[in-house]
Design a protein around this motif. Structure first.
Motif, PDB file in Angstrom:
ATOM      1  N   TRP A  44      -6.777  19.052   5.443  1.00 55.78           N
ATOM      2  CA  TRP A  44      -7.395  18.484   4.270  1.00 55.78           C
ATOM      3  C   TRP A  44      -8.423  18.786   3.687  1.00 55.78           C
ATOM      4  O   TRP A  44      -8.563  19.230   2.501  1.00 55.78           O
ATOM      5  CB  TRP A  44      -7.717  16.930   4.901  1.00 55.78           C
TER       6      TRP A  44
ATOM      7  N   GLY B 180      -5.700  12.494  -2.127  1.00 53.59           N
ATOM      8  CA  GLY B 180      -4.777  13.056  -0.980  1.00 53.59           C
ATOM      9  C   GLY B 180      -3.125  12.488  -1.361  1.00 53.59           C
ATOM     10  O   GLY B 180      -2.432  12.762  -0.543  1.00 53.59           O
TER      11      GLY B 180
ATOM     12  N   GLN C  73       2.662   9.946   1.778  1.00 56.51           N
ATOM     13  CA  GLN C  73       2.184  10.476   0.565  1.00 56.51           C
ATOM     14  C   GLN C  73       1.019  11.120   0.641  1.00 56.51           C
ATOM     15  O   GLN C  73       0.703  11.813  -0.171  1.00 56.51           O
ATOM     16  CB  GLN C  73       2.129   9.257  -0.596  1.00 56.51           C
ATOM     17  N   PHE C  74       0.272  10.896   1.857  1.00 64.21           N
ATOM     18  CA  PHE C  74      -0.928  11.511   1.859  1.00 64.21           C
ATOM     19  C   PHE C  74      -0.671  12.840   2.867  1.00 64.21           C
ATOM     20  O   PHE C  74      -0.035  12.885   3.483  1.00 64.21           O
ATOM     21  CB  PHE C  74      -2.089  10.880   2.647  1.00 64.21           C
ATOM     22  N   ILE C  75      -1.606  13.746   2.301  1.00 65.22           N
ATOM     23  CA  ILE C  75      -1.555  15.455   3.202  1.00 65.22           C
ATOM     24  C   ILE C  75      -2.286  15.059   4.469  1.00 65.22           C
ATOM     25  O   ILE C  75      -3.692  14.721   4.053  1.00 65.22           O
ATOM     26  CB  ILE C  75      -2.044  16.312   2.171  1.00 65.22           C
TER      27      ILE C  75
ATOM     28  N   VAL D 252      -8.860  20.443  -0.048  1.00 63.39           N
ATOM     29  CA  VAL D 252      -9.878  19.691  -0.844  1.00 63.39           C
ATOM     30  C   VAL D 252     -10.388  21.161  -1.563  1.00 63.39           C
ATOM     31  O   VAL D 252     -10.707  20.904  -2.928  1.00 63.39           O
ATOM     32  CB  VAL D 252     -10.864  18.812  -0.358  1.00 63.39           C
TER      33      VAL D 252
ATOM     34  N   SER E 234     -16.885   8.977  -5.767  1.00 66.70           N
ATOM     35  CA  SER E 234     -16.016   7.645  -5.371  1.00 66.70           C
ATOM     36  C   SER E 234     -14.775   8.135  -4.736  1.00 66.70           C
ATOM     37  O   SER E 234     -13.982   7.191  -4.130  1.00 66.70           O
ATOM     38  CB  SER E 234     -15.589   7.089  -6.599  1.00 66.70           C
ATOM     39  N   PHE E 235     -14.548   9.461  -4.224  1.00 67.12           N
ATOM     40  CA  PHE E 235     -13.435   9.805  -3.618  1.00 67.12           C
ATOM     41  C   PHE E 235     -13.663   9.839  -1.997  1.00 67.12           C
ATOM     42  O   PHE E 235     -14.630   9.663  -1.703  1.00 67.12           O
ATOM     43  CB  PHE E 235     -12.976  11.275  -3.862  1.00 67.12           C
ATOM     44  N   PRO E 236     -12.762   9.568  -1.056  1.00 69.75           N
ATOM     45  CA  PRO E 236     -12.652   9.316   0.240  1.00 69.75           C
ATOM     46  C   PRO E 236     -12.968  10.813   0.739  1.00 69.75           C
ATOM     47  O   PRO E 236     -12.232  11.236   1.759  1.00 69.75           O
ATOM     48  CB  PRO E 236     -11.527   8.596   0.605  1.00 69.75           C
ATOM     49  N   LEU E 237     -14.214  11.559   0.515  1.00 75.75           N
ATOM     50  CA  LEU E 237     -14.419  12.620   1.072  1.00 75.75           C
ATOM     51  C   LEU E 237     -15.797  12.621   1.560  1.00 75.75           C
ATOM     52  O   LEU E 237     -16.824  12.065   1.046  1.00 75.75           O
ATOM     53  CB  LEU E 237     -14.280  13.527  -0.287  1.00 75.75           C
ATOM     54  N   THR E 238     -15.966  13.244   2.569  1.00 77.39           N
ATOM     55  CA  THR E 238     -17.120  13.459   3.494  1.00 77.39           C
ATOM     56  C   THR E 238     -17.936  14.737   2.724  1.00 77.39           C
ATOM     57  O   THR E 238     -17.421  15.571   2.141  1.00 77.39           O
ATOM     58  CB  THR E 238     -17.169  13.649   4.808  1.00 77.39           C
TER      59      THR E 238
ATOM     60  N   MET F  62       0.739  -1.241   0.010  1.00 85.29           N
ATOM     61  CA  MET F  62       0.078   0.146  -0.006  1.00 85.29           C
ATOM     62  C   MET F  62       0.815   1.352  -0.053  1.00 85.29           C
ATOM     63  O   MET F  62       1.957   1.442   0.454  1.00 85.29           O
ATOM     64  CB  MET F  62      -0.937   0.117   1.159  1.00 85.29           C
ATOM     65  N   ALA F  63       0.283   2.419  -0.415  1.00 91.03           N
ATOM     66  CA  ALA F  63       0.936   3.702  -0.494  1.00 91.03           C
ATOM     67  C   ALA F  63       1.366   3.966   0.943  1.00 91.03           C
ATOM     68  O   ALA F  63       0.411   3.737   1.838  1.00 91.03           O
ATOM     69  CB  ALA F  63       0.314   4.617  -1.008  1.00 91.03           C
TER      70      ALA F  63
ATOM     71  N   LYS G 275     -13.676   3.700   1.108  1.00 94.38           N
ATOM     72  CA  LYS G 275     -13.332   4.484  -0.423  1.00 94.38           C
ATOM     73  C   LYS G 275     -11.788   4.819  -0.489  1.00 94.38           C
ATOM     74  O   LYS G 275     -11.433   4.984  -1.557  1.00 94.38           O
ATOM     75  CB  LYS G 275     -14.107   5.931  -0.394  1.00 94.38           C
TER      76      LYS G 275
ATOM     77  N   ILE H 113      -8.155  22.349  -4.143  1.00 96.88           N
ATOM     78  CA  ILE H 113      -8.122  21.596  -5.358  1.00 96.88           C
ATOM     79  C   ILE H 113      -9.328  21.669  -6.322  1.00 96.88           C
ATOM     80  O   ILE H 113      -9.333  21.772  -7.479  1.00 96.88           O
ATOM     81  CB  ILE H 113      -8.005  20.126  -4.910  1.00 96.88           C
ATOM     82  N   LEU H 114     -10.694  22.011  -5.500  1.00 94.69           N
ATOM     83  CA  LEU H 114     -11.587  22.071  -6.358  1.00 94.69           C
ATOM     84  C   LEU H 114     -12.048  23.394  -7.039  1.00 94.69           C
ATOM     85  O   LEU H 114     -12.396  23.710  -8.050  1.00 94.69           O
ATOM     86  CB  LEU H 114     -12.976  21.945  -5.472  1.00 94.69           C
TER      87      LEU H 114
ATOM     88  N   VAL I 293     -15.778   6.534   4.241  1.00 90.85           N
ATOM     89  CA  VAL I 293     -14.573   7.318   3.729  1.00 90.85           C
ATOM     90  C   VAL I 293     -13.446   6.285   3.888  1.00 90.85           C
ATOM     91  O   VAL I 293     -12.623   6.310   2.796  1.00 90.85           O
ATOM     92  CB  VAL I 293     -14.255   8.355   4.540  1.00 90.85           C
TER      93      VAL I 293
END
Lengths: 535, 251
Positions: free
Chosen positions: A12, B108, A6-8, A16, A102-106, A1-2, B78, A19-20, B75
């Motif tokens: 967050w 991310g 690598q994740f911010i 986001v 499909s993104f891991p975002l609420t 796994m990554a 996903k 980014i949008l 989340v």
């Protein structure tokens, strides 16, 4: 796994949002690589012109006039922002949550970014300028800051309300149980915008806006007029009431945003439209050698009427446009304001706008146009059959308005001319609509779209709107002979009879000639149109 | 192979009005497997995949991915999965390169990592020359490939694909297949639905046949087929019969 590195991990939601916003900027820039860029340019010009007028008024109005102008400005801004996209496919693809689901975002993480992205467009910038100018006119630093806060809460309420309506009505339209309610809400909303805009235009004729005062007084006590009233009061040197009004608007905006987040959260887990929408797809004509032109046209008309009734998004558009053309038109308002019996002669005008509503009739079919093109020698019957549906709609609107205005003003003697011109206008409008629909058909927002209010791309709705407006203008120009006849019909019985006899014939002539030209163009350009709607 | 299945569905049900799309479906997908979901049109495959990936809430039943409950840890689930849905709604007014970079950022990844993976994926999927073209101008096969690239950018533990080989040319099928195999070799699980039995038979080590919202046959591919062709097993399982044709007017 990554690796986690690598994740911010921090900020967050902020990331986001950024980014949008960047995504929206890219989409805007890339719109100029497609035909939608023209729509965006036209809309920018339109919004810029309105903004310039509003800014000049904000700069130059006397204090007395500011109290009449500012509440109307903010109310129109907020209501128009929220409700106009229901009438036209004028929203953008970022309304469609399926692209982000499909993104891991609420919903909580997405909402600030989606709201910020909604503000990154020519319209919001054009809207902000007169508000900022008004804020700048307030005396002293404190009042200026309060003015800027008023501008911010105006935009906040507009965005919150708009996204709440688009997301919740979008979800509602996909469910049989709530579809009717959503249509009614959209219809009422369209009526509110139409009446407010028309009354404003009607009352703004005098140079000092004194006739606008009753509208401003009503709007000032509604949340939509609060920030405008606050701005006017700040310029006048008041501080307490404006702060209360700004806080009230902010609170309402907050409630709208929270409600939107709740609906958004739900919509992220409901991206499937279910099977019932699918039933509406596909209505191909068969290449039966025994089919007569009359049968084909009847089949097309029947399909179009079914489509108008059953297709969720189409129904909202048809209902809201019908409401606008009936209650927002010149005859209705002239009758209300002046109670003038001769207003009845203009009762047929809704026929023209309804006819022109056919201006994207090929776009509403989207990619299934290929079936009709392959099945028939010419698209003439398709264009005419579908135009007939709009003519029926236009004539119905004209009958309603003519009889309604006659009943209110007592101008019954003008009814025959009003009705006959309504038929002529509807035919003329539909003729123009058939041609306009072949220029740049834009796929209907939701043919296979889980959010019925999201267009395929930014600018497509603008382009469609621009062609519709161009169609209305062309229709008006072509209708000059009938309009001139109606002007004389108010005074002369002979002209009234002449209009009654000749207006439908003139409309029929325009319809036959223009729809033939449209079919000629459509037959030639069909492959290109199918390609543009399929991609 | 780990005991915790990559995907576990228990008694999942979903109805749209009176139409029952998924009807008490049970499914277990082993970790590290290449799992094929086959079934006739309207069998409930796409709905099942949407429910499993957190895109559609079921009416009842339990759904777990990588040991997590999809509807309690949506989340986090996903974050661990990648999805290529059938309807493929993309931000298609972005270029292929822009789209992948944004997908990476929204997943991310840092800008540098997103950019690097974008370049590599475009190259591997033979989309390098189309990198600066708008996705709206891509062919159907190219759209599938760009969507696949977006779905694997963050190295998902489980990858779900709905009809991944539809509209894709044979050469691209090989490319996609190699990419998926590479993912499985790295320990990930791939679940995909397809109508193309030959492809499923060739590359999947597990298969489930879905019919009328239920799994009617499932297990290791070799065990399910037992020397027969998958297509025969499929027809037997769904009770398919060729209807006699009376359309005389056809000639």
């Amino acid at each position: 796994m990554a690796k986690r590195s690598q994740f911010i991990s921090t900020g967050w939601a902020k990331a986001v949002t950024w980014i949008l916003v960047r995504l929206k900027l890219r989409l805007l820039r890339n719109a100029f690589r497609t035909s939608a860029g023209l729509g965006l340019l036209l809309f920018t010009f339109f919004a810029g012109s309105l903004s310039t007028i509003a800014t000049v008024m904000a700069l130059s109005s006397s204090l007395e006039n500011l109290f009449r102008f500012a509440p109307v400005l903010t109310a129109l801004m907020i209501l128009g922002w929220a409700l106009v996209p229901l009438m036209f496919g004028a929203s953008d693809e970022m309304v469609d949550t399926t692209r982000l689901a499909s993104f891991p975002l609420t919903a909580n993480q997405l909402a600030p970014g989606m709201a910020a992205a909604a503000l990154v467009a020519p319209g919001p910038i054009a809207a902000a300028v007169p508000l900022v100018v008004l804020a700048w006119r307030a005396p002293g630093v404190g009042a200026k800051l309060a003015g800027f806060a008023a501008a911010v809460v105006t935009l906040g309420l507009a965005v919150g309300l708009s996204r709440l309506l688009l997301t919740s009505l979008g979800s509602a339209l996909r469910k049989r149980r709530s579809r009717d309610l959503a249509t009614v809400i959209a219809g009422i909303g369209a009526g509110v915008v139409a009446i407010t805009a028309q009354l404003t235009a009607q009352f703004s004729r005098s140079s000092n806006f004194d006739r606008l005062e009753p509208v401003a007084d009503i709007l000032s006590v509604t949340p939509f007029g609060w920030p405008g009233d606050a701005l006017a009061r700040l310029v006048a040197g008041e501080i307490v009431i404006p702060l209360v009004e700004i806080a009230g608007t902010a609170a309402l905006g907050g409630i709208a945003v929270m409600a939107w987040i709740k609906v958004l959260d739900r919509s992220l887990t409901e991206v499937d439209e279910g099977p019932e929408v699918q039933e509406l797809e596909g209505h191909l004509l068969t290449a039966d050698s025994e089919s007569s032109p009359r049968l084909v046209m009847r089949a097309v008309l029947a399909k179009e009427l079914r489509y108008m009734r059953r297709h969720p998004r189409y129904r909202v558009q048809i209902v809201s446009q019908a409401v606008v053309l009936i209650v927002g038109g010149a005859p209705f308002l002239t009758a209300i304001v002046d109670r003038n019996p001769s207003a009845v002669v203009l009762g047929g005008l809704p026929g023209l706008t309804a006819g022109v509503a056919s201006a994207n009739m090929l776009g509403t079919d989207g990619r299934s146009l290929w079936g009709e093109w392959l099945a028939l020698d010419s698209l003439l019957l398709v264009l005419r059959g579908r135009a007939l549906a709009f003519i029926l709609l236009g004539v119905s609107g004209a009958v309603l308005v003519t009889l309604g205005v006659a009943g209110y003003t007592g101008g019954w003697k003008f009814v025959p001319a009003g009705l006959a011109s309504g038929i002529g206008f509807a035919l003329t409008g539909a003729g123009v609509g058939t041609y306009t629909s072949t220029l740049a058909p834009t796929p209907f927002p939701e043919e296979d779209n889980p959010n019925p209010f999201a267009t395929g791309a930014i600018g497509e709705g603008c382009l469609n709107g621009a062609f519709t407006i161009a169609g209305v203008l062309s229709g008006l120009i072509l209708s000059i002979p009938v309009l001139a006849g109606l002007a004389y019909a108010r005074e002369s019985a002979a002209f009234s009879i002449a209009v009654t006899v000749l207006a439908p014939l003139y409309g029929a002539l325009i319809f036959v000639v223009v729809s033939r030209a449209a079919a000629k163009r459509a037959d030639r350009k069909a492959p290109d149109m199918i390609t543009s709607m399929t991609s | 192979m780990s005991e915790t299945p990559a995907v576990a569905l228990m008694q999942v049900r979903k109805a749209f009005g009176e139409k029952v799309a998924v009807d008490g479906l049970d499914l277990r997908v082993p970790q590290g497997s290449f799992f094929g979901l086959v079934g006739p049109n309207g069998a409930g495959k796409s709905t099942t995949l949407k429910i499993t990936t957190g895109l559609l809430r079921p009416d009842s039943g339990s759904v777990q991915v990588d040991g997590l409950n999809v509807w309690e840890d949506t989340v986090e689930v996903k974050r661990r999965i990648g999805v290529v849905p059938e309807d493929l709604r993309l931000f298609d007014r972005l270029t292929g390169k822009e789209l992948l970079e944004y997908v990476g950022l929204l997943r991310g990844l840092s800008s540098a990592v997103a950019r690097q993976r974008t370049t590599e994926l475009l190259e591997v999927l033979d989309l390098g020359e189309a990198a600066s073209r708008l996705v709206v101008d891509y062919s159907a096969g190219m759209r599938k490939k760009i969507a696949l690239a977006g779905a694997v950018m963050h190295r998902p533990k489980v990858l779900f694909l709905d009809e991944p080989f539809e509209s894709v040319d044979p050469i691209s099928v090989q490319v996609v297949r190699r990419l998926l195999e590479r993912l499985v070799e790295g320990g990930a699980t791939v679940v995909f639905s397809s109508h193309v039995m030959e492809v499923v038979e060739r590359i999947c080590d597990y298969v489930a046949v879905v019919h009328q919202g239920k799994v009617v046959a499932g297990g290791p591919t070799s065990q399910i087929t037992d020397g027969r062709r998958l297509e025969e097993v499929f027809v037997d399982a769904v009770g398919g019969q060729t209807k006699s044709v009376h359309l005389d007017w056809l000639g």
